[in-house]
Structure formats: C-alpha cells, structure tokens
Design a protein around this motif. Structure first.
Motif, PDB file in Angstrom:
ATOM      1  N   ARG A   1       0.797  -1.220   0.000  1.00  0.00           N
ATOM      2  CA  ARG A   1       0.000   0.000   0.000  1.00  0.00           C
ATOM      3  C   ARG A   1       0.837   1.281   0.000  1.00  0.00           C
ATOM      4  N   HIS A   2       2.045   1.189   0.504  1.00  0.00           N
ATOM      5  CA  HIS A   2       2.825   2.402   0.741  1.00  0.00           C
ATOM      6  C   HIS A   2       4.296   2.020   0.706  1.00  0.00           C
ATOM      7  N   LEU A   3       5.182   2.976   0.381  1.00  0.00           N
ATOM      8  CA  LEU A   3       6.608   2.664   0.338  1.00  0.00           C
ATOM      9  C   LEU A   3       7.446   3.881   0.673  1.00  0.00           C
ATOM     10  N   LYS A   4       8.675   3.619   1.113  1.00  0.00           N
ATOM     11  CA  LYS A   4       9.666   4.655   1.382  1.00  0.00           C
ATOM     12  C   LYS A   4      11.059   4.104   1.100  1.00  0.00           C
ATOM     13  N   PHE A   5      11.935   4.953   0.568  1.00  0.00           N
ATOM     14  CA  PHE A   5      13.334   4.584   0.388  1.00  0.00           C
ATOM     15  C   PHE A   5      14.101   4.853   1.677  1.00  0.00           C
ATOM     16  N   SER A   6      15.161   4.070   1.890  1.00  0.00           N
ATOM     17  CA  SER A   6      16.057   4.346   3.007  1.00  0.00           C
ATOM     18  C   SER A   6      16.845   5.610   2.697  1.00  0.00           C
TER      19      SER A   6
ATOM     20  N   GLN B   1       1.068   2.694   6.793  1.00  0.00           N
ATOM     21  CA  GLN B   1       2.291   3.344   6.347  1.00  0.00           C
ATOM     22  C   GLN B   1       3.488   2.764   7.088  1.00  0.00           C
ATOM     23  N   ALA B   2       4.655   2.932   6.489  1.00  0.00           N
ATOM     24  CA  ALA B   2       5.909   2.558   7.141  1.00  0.00           C
ATOM     25  C   ALA B   2       6.972   3.535   6.675  1.00  0.00           C
ATOM     26  N   THR B   3       7.899   3.866   7.568  1.00  0.00           N
ATOM     27  CA  THR B   3       8.921   4.839   7.209  1.00  0.00           C
ATOM     28  C   THR B   3      10.219   4.583   7.965  1.00  0.00           C
ATOM     29  N   PHE B   4      11.331   4.985   7.363  1.00  0.00           N
ATOM     30  CA  PHE B   4      12.632   4.915   8.017  1.00  0.00           C
ATOM     31  C   PHE B   4      12.846   6.158   8.869  1.00  0.00           C
ATOM     32  N   SER B   5      13.627   6.003   9.941  1.00  0.00           N
ATOM     33  CA  SER B   5      14.120   7.174  10.664  1.00  0.00           C
ATOM     34  C   SER B   5      15.114   7.881   9.758  1.00  0.00           C
ATOM     35  N   ARG B   6      15.444   9.128  10.084  1.00  0.00           N
ATOM     36  CA  ARG B   6      16.309   9.909   9.204  1.00  0.00           C
ATOM     37  C   ARG B   6      17.722   9.354   9.113  1.00  0.00           C
ATOM     38  N   ASP B   7      18.166   8.599  10.134  1.00  0.00           N
ATOM     39  CA  ASP B   7      19.486   7.975  10.064  1.00  0.00           C
ATOM     40  C   ASP B   7      19.413   6.555   9.511  1.00  0.00           C
ATOM     41  N   GLY B   8      18.196   6.084   9.223  1.00  0.00           N
ATOM     42  CA  GLY B   8      18.017   4.758   8.648  1.00  0.00           C
ATOM     43  C   GLY B   8      18.128   3.612   9.626  1.00  0.00           C
ATOM     44  N   LEU B   9      18.319   3.898  10.909  1.00  0.00           N
ATOM     45  CA  LEU B   9      18.534   2.839  11.891  1.00  0.00           C
ATOM     46  C   LEU B   9      17.238   2.218  12.410  1.00  0.00           C
ATOM     47  N   SER B  10      16.137   2.944  12.273  1.00  0.00           N
ATOM     48  CA  SER B  10      14.863   2.453  12.805  1.00  0.00           C
ATOM     49  C   SER B  10      13.780   2.524  11.742  1.00  0.00           C
TER      50      SER B  10
ATOM     51  N   TYR C   1      10.873  -0.698  15.029  1.00  0.00           N
ATOM     52  CA  TYR C   1      11.770  -1.835  14.814  1.00  0.00           C
ATOM     53  C   TYR C   1      13.183  -1.337  14.520  1.00  0.00           C
ATOM     54  N   GLU C   2      14.138  -2.225  14.720  1.00  0.00           N
ATOM     55  CA  GLU C   2      15.518  -1.955  14.303  1.00  0.00           C
ATOM     56  C   GLU C   2      15.633  -2.373  12.847  1.00  0.00           C
ATOM     57  N   SER C   3      16.023  -1.454  11.983  1.00  0.00           N
ATOM     58  CA  SER C   3      16.017  -1.748  10.551  1.00  0.00           C
ATOM     59  C   SER C   3      17.067  -2.774  10.138  1.00  0.00           C
ATOM     60  N   ALA C   4      18.204  -2.807  10.817  1.00  0.00           N
ATOM     61  CA  ALA C   4      19.285  -3.721  10.435  1.00  0.00           C
ATOM     62  C   ALA C   4      18.930  -5.181  10.677  1.00  0.00           C
ATOM     63  N   THR C   5      18.086  -5.437  11.693  1.00  0.00           N
ATOM     64  CA  THR C   5      17.761  -6.812  12.058  1.00  0.00           C
ATOM     65  C   THR C   5      16.274  -7.135  11.924  1.00  0.00           C
ATOM     66  N   GLY C   6      15.438  -6.104  11.927  1.00  0.00           N
ATOM     67  CA  GLY C   6      14.005  -6.326  11.934  1.00  0.00           C
ATOM     68  C   GLY C   6      13.460  -6.599  13.322  1.00  0.00           C
ATOM     69  N   ASP C   7      14.318  -6.483  14.345  1.00  0.00           N
ATOM     70  CA  ASP C   7      13.886  -6.772  15.715  1.00  0.00           C
ATOM     71  C   ASP C   7      12.922  -5.698  16.218  1.00  0.00           C
ATOM     72  N   TYR C   8      11.894  -6.156  16.918  1.00  0.00           N
ATOM     73  CA  TYR C   8      10.907  -5.256  17.520  1.00  0.00           C
ATOM     74  C   TYR C   8      11.527  -4.517  18.708  1.00  0.00           C
ATOM     75  N   LEU C   9      11.264  -3.212  18.801  1.00  0.00           N
ATOM     76  CA  LEU C   9      11.800  -2.409  19.892  1.00  0.00           C
ATOM     77  C   LEU C   9      10.714  -2.007  20.890  1.00  0.00           C
ATOM     78  N   PHE C  10       9.680  -1.308  20.446  1.00  0.00           N
ATOM     79  CA  PHE C  10       8.590  -0.920  21.347  1.00  0.00           C
ATOM     80  C   PHE C  10       7.390  -0.461  20.530  1.00  0.00           C
ATOM     81  N   THR C  11       6.279  -0.230  21.226  1.00  0.00           N
ATOM     82  CA  THR C  11       5.021   0.165  20.596  1.00  0.00           C
ATOM     83  C   THR C  11       4.558   1.511  21.118  1.00  0.00           C
ATOM     84  N   LEU C  12       4.062   2.351  20.225  1.00  0.00           N
ATOM     85  CA  LEU C  12       3.447   3.621  20.603  1.00  0.00           C
ATOM     86  C   LEU C  12       1.953   3.364  20.789  1.00  0.00           C
TER      87      LEU C  12
END
Length: 371
Positions: free
Chosen positions: A256-261, A299-308, A321-332
């Motif tokens: 449905r939606h996309l973003k580049f790193s 929607q899904a988006t990268f953080s500005r440094d690409g780490l999340s 999530y952590e972008s490098a591993t896909g590991d879940y970090l926390f929920t808003l």
C-alpha cells in the motif's frame, strides 16, 4: 472542519536547520492535537503528512500558513490555519478553498502553489491553487484523471508534472504543469490484471500511492491488487512516465505504501498482510520482515538515520523496529482508532502520528513516551 487528511506547510525561504523546521511542525502538531482533543470536533484524522517539514525555515517571529486536506461529513474542502512561530500557537482553522474530499495535498517544489487530489466543480481529479498573501488560495484550474477519484497525488521534484494514483480505477494519471502552475490534460496509464490471491480484493488493480526514487528517475506505485510495485521510468523533460516493469511482492501481501532508506539502497513497503518488509534495491529481494500488528499496515517509514523503522496500523498502534535486524523495539500506544500516518523528525528524536481518533500525537523516538 471535519476529518483532517493531510497537512502541509509552504516553504518560505531556505531552511537554516531541518531540525528547527521540524520543531515548527512538531509544535504545531502538539497544539493541534490539544485543540482537537479539547475544542475542535473532528470525526477522524485520516492522514498526517510531514513532507514539507524539512523545508520549513528556522524559527522566526512571524506567522506561517498551514493547510489541511479534509474529508468526511461536514468537511467543505481545504482549510488553513495560522501558526505563530514565536509562540508555537496554531490558530483556528478556516476554510481556504471549497473542494470535495481533498484527501491529499502536495506543494510545488518551488513553493507558491498547492495541488490537491480532490473533486472540484464536478471534476474528479486534481486541482491547482495559487497561494497568496495570508495563505489565501485561488483556484488555478482543475483537471480530471479520466478514471475517477484519486487516492494520492505527488509533484515530481522537477516541478514539471504531477501524478495521481486511482485506487478504484486501477490507474495512474500524469498531469503536465505549466509555468503558471495550471494542470494540463491527464495522460492515463492503466494497470492490468490482479493477483487474485485474496478473493475480490485482488481481482483487479488497486494502486494506492505514488513516490519518486531518490534521483527522481523513477516513479514507484505500490499496487495492492497486483501484489507488486509498478515501476515507471521518468522523462522529466517531457513530463511523462513510461512503464519500466513490476517488482513482485509476496503473494497476497497487498503493498500500500513505500519509502526509500536515506542512503537509497533499501525500499520499505507497508502491506495489507499486517507486515512491513525491507527490500534490497540492488537484488530486488526481501531482506527483512517486520510483523506483529493485528491489522493491515497503513504506512511505514525509516528514521532519518536509517537505523529504525516505524509502522502505522489500523490496529491503533505504531510499532518501532531496528532496521538492520528487523527486531521489535517498542510500541506507541494511545490512539483509539486506526493510525493512518507516521513520520520521524529530521533529528530522529521525535515521531509524529495521525489517527482516525481525531488526534495528532508527538512521541519520544527513543522510548515511545508521548510528549
């Protein structure tokens, strides 16, 4: 004003700091959220766009115009509010232009003009407006898509053309832009087929969004019905798109939606199968999957440094999530209805979310606490 679908802030000069620019928008969002919750009756906030955040100049003692795309019962069109950069106060919203369901707004890269996916004068398509003193909007013209209402609109970085995605019609429309900002006649590009993996929902094409590659050479259109991303090659000089190919997603996924790193090497997709996925641009293969939502991912988006990575879902939450591993970090958690949009601040310290529960909320990106 009723449901707020998108928010844009016109550029007025060169930014001295993107972080300061986001500060303007973040404070405006916080003020708006409080006013919505306490004073302004809005049925829902369908989407929240921060595409112009980095273009906002650093703090100055002056007022800024903020435009809202709206929809739903009681909504009359595009609304405008004044934002005081010195005090951080957002004024009352007022009708700037009558239009039917202006679901998405896009600013011209040179500023001074606003484009909407809307129904104007009985025309289902795109509308162009000139931004005047005090944020007054003057209709330049409207042009039909030729295939019904548009779900999304985007202006190419060259400023020479705009494009819309028609979810119901299954097409992309390309509008040349004249020097004065008017929309030319649309050239319609129809998608064909359907993956048919999910009965009825994927019997036909359903393009949902249109975005540009970092270099502006390609247009990418996630199509829920085709289970893939249709890729167009951009001819900026001619203001046209040419079909280049399709990148297949997972069967039944429904992108449905996309973003580049930030570095342009990865592509992040949000899908109807309740997941977000990261793909390698070089290989075209999926490299990570992020799951855990109880409903489709809007929607899904990268953080500005690409780490999340942040994902917004109809389940009323945003997951980090952590972008490098896909590991879940926390929920808003805190929204009481579908979260339609999510964006990181340029400095990576804040996250903004918009929801159908009538609120815009600002969060601490490091721990998930609402500010």
């Amino acid at each position: 004003m009723r449901s707020v679908k998108s928010v844009v802030v016109p550029n007025r000069g060169s930014p001295e700091s993107s972080a300061a620019g986001f500060g303007l928008v973040a404070r405006a969002c916080a003020v708006l959220r409080r006013s919505v919750m306490k004073n302004t009756p809005l049925p829902r906030v369908l989407a929240f766009s921060l595409v112009a955040a980095a273009a906002v100049p650093a703090l100055r003692a002056e007022a800024w115009n903020v435009f809202f795309g709206t929809g739903g019962p009681g909504a009359k069109g595009i609304y405008r509010a004044s934002f005081d950069a010195a005090t951080g106060k957002l004024g009352a919203a007022e009708l700037a232009a009558e239009a039917g369901s202006p679901g998405f707004l896009a600013l011209h890269p040179e500023g001074g003009r606003l484009y909407a996916a809307a129904n104007v004068g009985g025309v289902q398509g795109a509308a162009a407006y000139r931004i005047g003193p005090g944020g007054a909007l003057t209709l330049i013209n409207a042009s039909p898509t030729g295939d019904g209402g548009a779900a999304h609109i985007a202006v190419h970085p060259s400023g020479k053309f705009a494009a819309t995605a028609q979810y119901g019609g299954g097409s992309v429309a390309v509008f040349p832009l004249a020097a004065v900002g008017s929309l030319g006649a649309a050239k319609l590009l129809r998608h064909q087929g359907g993956s048919k993996v999910v009965d009825k929902r994927q019997d036909t094409p359903h393009p949902h969004y249109i975005g540009w590659s970092p270099d502006g050479r390609f247009a990418l259109v996630p199509d829920l019905g085709l289970d893939g991303i249709v890729i167009y090659r951009v001819n900026a000089a001619a203001g046209s798109l040419e079909r280049h190919g399709i990148a297949a997603s997972v069967p039944g996924g429904g992108p449905r939606h996309l973003k580049f790193s930030p570095d342009g090497k990865l592509l992040l997709t949000a899908s109807a199968d309740r997941t977000a996925r990261i793909w390698s641009i070089e290989s075209g293969k999926e490299v990570r999957q992020m799951a855990g939502h109880d409903g489709l991912v809007q929607q899904a988006t990268f953080s500005r440094d690409g780490l999340s990575v942040a994902t917004a879902s109809v389940d009323g939450t945003c997951r980090i999530y952590e972008s490098a591993t896909g590991d879940y970090l926390f929920t808003l958690r805190g929204h009481r209805n579908s979260v339609e949009s999510v964006a990181f601040a340029p400095n990576g310290k804040l996250i903004a979310t918009g929801s159908r529960d009538r609120t815009l909320r600002i969060w601490d990106a490091t721990c998930g606490i609402e500010l």
